[in-house]
Design a protein around this motif. Structure first.
Motif, mmCIF file in Angstrom:
data_model
loop_
_atom_site.group_PDB
_atom_site.id
_atom_site.type_symbol
_atom_site.label_atom_id
_atom_site.label_comp_id
_atom_site.label_asym_id
_atom_site.label_seq_id
_atom_site.Cartn_x
_atom_site.Cartn_y
_atom_site.Cartn_z
ATOM 1 N N ILE A 289 42.280 21.237 -24.322
ATOM 2 C CA ILE A 289 41.918 21.102 -22.906
ATOM 3 C C ILE A 289 40.823 22.083 -22.485
ATOM 4 C CG2 ILE A 289 44.180 20.156 -22.321
ATOM 5 C CD1 ILE A 289 44.857 22.796 -20.938
ATOM 6 N N GLY A 290 40.328 22.867 -23.424
ATOM 7 C CA GLY A 290 39.213 23.762 -23.139
ATOM 8 C C GLY A 290 39.570 24.970 -22.297
ATOM 9 N N ARG A 291 40.761 25.497 -22.502
ATOM 10 C CA ARG A 291 41.198 26.684 -21.763
ATOM 11 C C ARG A 291 41.562 27.790 -22.744
ATOM 12 N NH1 ARG A 291 39.689 26.681 -16.658
ATOM 13 N NH2 ARG A 291 41.182 28.333 -16.386
ATOM 14 N N LEU B 4 45.962 21.401 -14.750
ATOM 15 C CA LEU B 4 47.298 20.811 -14.808
ATOM 16 C C LEU B 4 47.247 19.351 -15.226
ATOM 17 C CD1 LEU B 4 48.923 22.431 -11.654
ATOM 18 C CD2 LEU B 4 49.280 23.059 -14.054
ATOM 19 N N HIS B 5 46.273 18.616 -14.730
ATOM 20 C CA HIS B 5 46.144 17.210 -15.102
ATOM 21 C C HIS B 5 45.777 17.056 -16.576
ATOM 22 C CE1 HIS B 5 46.843 14.955 -11.412
ATOM 23 N NE2 HIS B 5 46.335 16.001 -10.780
ATOM 24 N N ARG B 6 44.880 17.904 -17.073
ATOM 25 C CA ARG B 6 44.524 17.840 -18.501
ATOM 26 C C ARG B 6 45.729 18.226 -19.361
ATOM 27 N NH1 ARG B 6 39.450 20.358 -16.789
ATOM 28 N NH2 ARG B 6 40.381 22.303 -17.451
ATOM 29 N N TYR B 7 46.479 19.220 -18.931
ATOM 30 C CA TYR B 7 47.677 19.667 -19.646
ATOM 31 C C TYR B 7 48.670 18.502 -19.749
ATOM 32 C CZ TYR B 7 51.441 23.041 -20.795
ATOM 33 O OH TYR B 7 52.448 23.748 -21.403
ATOM 34 N N PRO C 243 53.906 12.615 -17.050
ATOM 35 C CA PRO C 243 53.375 12.575 -15.689
ATOM 36 C C PRO C 243 53.184 13.990 -15.164
ATOM 37 C CG PRO C 243 55.669 11.841 -15.742
ATOM 38 C CD PRO C 243 55.247 12.074 -17.150
ATOM 39 N N ILE C 244 52.211 14.164 -14.302
ATOM 40 C CA ILE C 244 51.926 15.492 -13.740
ATOM 41 C C ILE C 244 53.163 16.103 -13.114
ATOM 42 C CG2 ILE C 244 51.057 14.560 -11.535
ATOM 43 C CD1 ILE C 244 49.590 17.626 -13.334
ATOM 44 N N GLU C 245 54.027 15.289 -12.528
ATOM 45 C CA GLU C 245 55.241 15.792 -11.887
ATOM 46 C C GLU C 245 56.169 16.493 -12.881
ATOM 47 O OE1 GLU C 245 53.301 12.599 -9.825
ATOM 48 O OE2 GLU C 245 54.325 12.489 -11.746
#
Length: 76
Positions: A19-21, A41-44, A51-53
């Motif tokens: 994710i480039g972090r 968070l979305h990339r993770y 799902p993001i949740e």
């Protein structure tokens, strides 16, 4: 977050690279020592195929629930 990543068999270093972090940054996010932006968070979540949740513990409004998805009655 960490439990989901580990359950997927993905190392912190591997996910950070994908994710480039920075791994140190992600470690702090996973341990609640630092916040992360929506993009991170979305990339993770995307890399872990959840799902993001699942990583933010945010409740999905009832009218936006996906069929067959469990509904959280409370955010934690």
């Amino acid at each position: 977050m960490k439990a989901i990543r580990e359950a997927r068999g993905i190392s912190l270093q591997q996910l950070a690279r994908q994710i480039g972090r920075d791994p140190g940054f992600l470690s702090k996010v996973e341990n609640g020592q630092q916040g992360a932006g929506d993009g991170t968070l979305h990339r993770y979540a995307e890399e872990l195929n959840v799902p993001i949740e699942a990583i933010t513990h945010e409740e999905i409004p009832r009218d936006q629930e996906r069929p067959g998805s469990p509904h959280r009655s409370h955010p934690h």
